[in-house]
Enzyme design. Structure first.
Site, PDB file in Angstrom:
ATOM      1  N   LYS A 108      56.865  36.102  26.794  1.00  0.00           N
ATOM      2  CA  LYS A 108      55.964  36.386  27.944  1.00  0.00           C
ATOM      3  C   LYS A 108      55.296  35.059  28.343  1.00  0.00           C
ATOM      4  O   LYS A 108      54.682  34.594  27.610  1.00  0.00           O
ATOM      5  CB  LYS A 108      55.112  37.304  27.405  1.00  0.00           C
ATOM      6  CG  LYS A 108      54.886  38.935  28.594  1.00  0.00           C
ATOM      7  CD  LYS A 108      56.247  39.709  29.356  1.00  0.00           C
ATOM      8  CE  LYS A 108      55.598  39.923  30.445  1.00  0.00           C
ATOM      9  NZ  LYS A 108      56.886  40.935  30.647  1.00  0.00           N
TER      10      LYS A 108
HETATM   11  P1  NAD Z   1      53.936  43.824  40.316  1.00  0.00           P
HETATM   12  O1  NAD Z   1      52.652  43.215  40.503  1.00  0.00           O
HETATM   13  O2  NAD Z   1      55.029  44.469  41.229  1.00  0.00           O
HETATM   14  O3  NAD Z   1      52.717  45.562  40.700  1.00  0.00           O
HETATM   15  C1  NAD Z   1      51.945  46.162  39.897  1.00  0.00           C
HETATM   16  C2  NAD Z   1      50.882  46.991  40.299  1.00  0.00           C
HETATM   17  O4  NAD Z   1      49.842  46.941  39.626  1.00  0.00           O
HETATM   18  C3  NAD Z   1      50.590  46.886  41.841  1.00  0.00           C
HETATM   19  O5  NAD Z   1      50.532  48.099  42.930  1.00  0.00           O
HETATM   20  C4  NAD Z   1      48.833  46.437  41.297  1.00  0.00           C
HETATM   21  O6  NAD Z   1      48.266  46.495  42.690  1.00  0.00           O
HETATM   22  C5  NAD Z   1      49.214  47.328  40.402  1.00  0.00           C
HETATM   23  N1  NAD Z   1      47.227  47.305  39.623  1.00  0.00           N
HETATM   24  C6  NAD Z   1      47.256  46.423  39.850  1.00  0.00           C
HETATM   25  N2  NAD Z   1      45.739  46.111  38.467  1.00  0.00           N
HETATM   26  C7  NAD Z   1      45.903  47.793  38.334  1.00  0.00           C
HETATM   27  C8  NAD Z   1      44.554  48.677  37.652  1.00  0.00           C
HETATM   28  N3  NAD Z   1      43.505  47.709  37.329  1.00  0.00           N
HETATM   29  N4  NAD Z   1      44.842  49.624  38.062  1.00  0.00           N
HETATM   30  C9  NAD Z   1      46.157  50.468  39.015  1.00  0.00           C
HETATM   31  N5  NAD Z   1      46.713  49.543  39.411  1.00  0.00           N
HETATM   32  C10 NAD Z   1      46.802  48.343  39.342  1.00  0.00           C
HETATM   33  O7  NAD Z   1      54.035  44.028  38.979  1.00  0.00           O
HETATM   34  P2  NAD Z   1      55.152  44.606  38.698  1.00  0.00           P
HETATM   35  O8  NAD Z   1      56.665  43.954  38.334  1.00  0.00           O
HETATM   36  O9  NAD Z   1      55.534  45.965  39.368  1.00  0.00           O
HETATM   37  O10 NAD Z   1      54.808  45.560  36.932  1.00  0.00           O
HETATM   38  C11 NAD Z   1      54.571  46.941  36.821  1.00  0.00           C
HETATM   39  C12 NAD Z   1      54.401  46.889  35.109  1.00  0.00           C
HETATM   40  O11 NAD Z   1      56.447  47.105  35.089  1.00  0.00           O
HETATM   41  C13 NAD Z   1      53.802  45.608  33.848  1.00  0.00           C
HETATM   42  O12 NAD Z   1      53.618  46.235  32.960  1.00  0.00           O
HETATM   43  C14 NAD Z   1      55.411  45.408  34.174  1.00  0.00           C
HETATM   44  O13 NAD Z   1      54.913  44.950  32.724  1.00  0.00           O
HETATM   45  C15 NAD Z   1      56.402  46.019  33.811  1.00  0.00           C
HETATM   46  N6  NAD Z   1      57.790  45.705  34.168  1.00  0.00           N
HETATM   47  C16 NAD Z   1      58.293  44.839  35.111  1.00  0.00           C
HETATM   48  C17 NAD Z   1      58.985  44.599  35.675  1.00  0.00           C
HETATM   49  C18 NAD Z   1      59.861  43.913  36.608  1.00  0.00           C
HETATM   50  O14 NAD Z   1      61.234  43.528  36.787  1.00  0.00           O
HETATM   51  N7  NAD Z   1      59.032  43.723  37.604  1.00  0.00           N
HETATM   52  C19 NAD Z   1      60.327  44.854  34.396  1.00  0.00           C
HETATM   53  C20 NAD Z   1      59.996  45.511  33.004  1.00  0.00           C
HETATM   54  C21 NAD Z   1      58.509  46.140  33.310  1.00  0.00           C
END
Ligand code: NAD
Length: 422
Positions: A108
């Site tokens: 990561k």
């Molecule tokens: P993203 O940047 O597209 O979205 C993140 C979201 O979280 C946004 O809506 C943002 O406003 C919100 N956020 C940020 N800080 C916050 C806070 N303090 N309180 C509330 N909301 C908050 O990211 P993503 O890719 O959707 O990732 C979201 C989660 O999913 C993370 O934990 C990431 O590790 C996990 N994840 C993502 C993927 C992927 O393929 N993108 C895969 C597995 C896991």
């Protein structure tokens, strides 16, 4: 919840490792090896801003384990990125890939800054300079980044292009798969952008089938409306389930008659937040967590569900779209309340599954149809979901421990057969 109120994510990850290690009887030396990443890289680098000034940035890449294959895991752009956060996330990637029997390890990375405060041109320079600084510490057979919070297909394409341009002319095209989660036009896979959300919904559908629960007419809430949260909401809505509350970095909203996830995603695209969505009412974070619904999908940051949130939650199922959203102390409270938890390394694994498909397509110079990607993803998600629930029933443990135990068992066997060098 502010970062200061949260426990250390790496301590949480280590606690999970210890509990699951006991279940599988993992040899203590393998537990010791897995308790620290193999490599931790911190890079401080300067980037020219649009104003002409230079600013320093701090970037991380942690490589947790490559016993089962090249390091694999996302790159996060967020103001709260820290070494221990990246270490925890890297270790969860190791267990996620092992759980799915994908031939990848865990890694990561991230940069500690607020991407919202930068122009696209600055984001490009920050990304390219960081990728250049990573140099040979990433590579298509060594360590393969992907999008995470604050990054997307465009960021991956900048990373890919920067990497390709330093490896040498003849090898250029063999290096396309140095990152996954790229845009479709530049070597990405059909279905990758929505894959994590799609995987979340596969888990929910399997859960509903097992529990004989009718999703049609049910309600759900989502924290974080980015890639994972918005795609999960759109796909889940197709079952007839209704999104009633959502929230992100800026605030929380509710409409008990239902929020249209497609229109809400458009609103976020334009305004940067769910806040102010027409037809919704603002609520506090506390009110959001206390909103009754059938399903809650955390899809923001880690450790958002503490003891207070666990006590407030009035749902039947939590599906961890985010990595590590649940604090250790919150778990027994959820358990006592009879709330099922589909753990992160299973629930959000659709992303890495399709990243693996993208990597394979790049390696073979193939382009798979969307239907083929979706079919393969569905098959893997269902198979792994079943393996986890069956293991949990057999060993009388929760689904998180079952998922971790399956992963550790695979990793443990690999160590046993290969031995520890020399
Ligand atoms: P993203 O940047 O597209 O979205 C993140 C979201 O979280 C946004 O809506 C943002 O406003 C919100 N956020 C940020 N800080 C916050 C806070 N303090 N309180 C509330 N909301 C908050 O990211 P993503 O890719 O959707 O990732 C979201 C989660 O999913 C993370 O934990 C990431 O590790 C996990 N994840 C993502 C993927 C992927 O393929 N993108 C895969 C597995 C896991």
């Amino acid at each position: 919840m502010s970062q200061a109120d949260k426990p250390n994510p790496y301590t949480v990850a280590l606690g999970q490792l210890d509990r699951a290690a006991k279940i599988v009887g993992l040899p203590p030396e393998i537990r010791e090896i897995l308790s620290q990443p193999k490599n931790e890289l911190i890079i401080n680098f300067p980037v020219r801003m649009d104003s002409g000034e230079y600013k320093m940035f701090k970037g991380y890449r942690v490589q947790h384990s490559n016993i089962l294959g090249p390091y694999k895991g996302g790159i996060r752009y967020h103001e709260q990125v820290s070494l221990d956060e990246v270490k925890a996330l890297a270790s969860w990637m190791t267990y996620k890939c092992a759980l799915h029997d994908i031939p990848f390890g865990g890694g990561k990375g991230g940069i500690k800054f607020m991407p919202r405060q930068h122009s696209p041109a600055e984001l490009e320079r920050i990304t390219r300079r960081f990728t250049h600084a990573l140099g040979a510490n990433i590579g298509p057979e060594y360590d393969i980044p992907a999008p995470d919070v604050g990054t997307n297909g465009q960021v991956m394409v900048w990373m890919m292009d920067t990497f390709m341009n330093v490896v040498g002319f003849a090898d250029k095209n063999a290096n396309r798969r140095v990152v996954t989660g790229k845009t479709l036009a530049t070597g990405g896979s059909y279905g990758r952008e929505s894959a994590t959300g799609q995987g979340v919904v596969h888990c929910i559908v399997e859960w509903a089938r097992e529990k004989r629960f009718d999703l049609n007419g049910s309600t759900f809430t989502v924290q974080g409306f980015g890639n994972v949260g918005s795609n999960a909401a759109k796909i889940l809505a197709r079952t007839g389930a209704s999104l009633t509350a959502a929230g992100d970095w800026k605030g929380y909203i509710i409409n008990t008659d239902g929020l249209n996830p497609y229109k809400l995603a458009d609103h976020v695209q334009k305004s940067g937040s769910v806040v102010g969505y027409p037809g919704s009412r603002p609520i506090t974070r506390d009110e959001f967590f206390a909103t009754p619904a059938d399903i809650f999908i955390p899809a923001a940051l880690e450790l958002e569900i503490g003891v207070r949130e666990a006590k407030a939650l009035a749902v039947r199922l939590i599906v961890e779209g985010a990595n590590g959203p649940t604090e250790t102390e919150a778990e027994p409270i959820l358990h006592e309340k009879g709330i099922d938890v589909i753990p992160d390394i299973l629930a959000n694994s659709g992303g890495v599954v399709v990243s693996y498909f993208e990597w394979l397509q790049n390696k073979r110079s193939e382009r798979w149809e969307l239907e083929e990607v979706e079919e393969r993803l569905a098959k893997r998600m269902k198979r792994t979901y079943l393996a986890v629930t069956e293991y949990a029933a057999a060993k009388k443990c929760d689904w998180r421990m079952a998922a971790m135990a399956i992963a550790l068992d695979r990793i443990g066997r690999a160590y046993q057969e290969r031995g520890i060098f020399p």
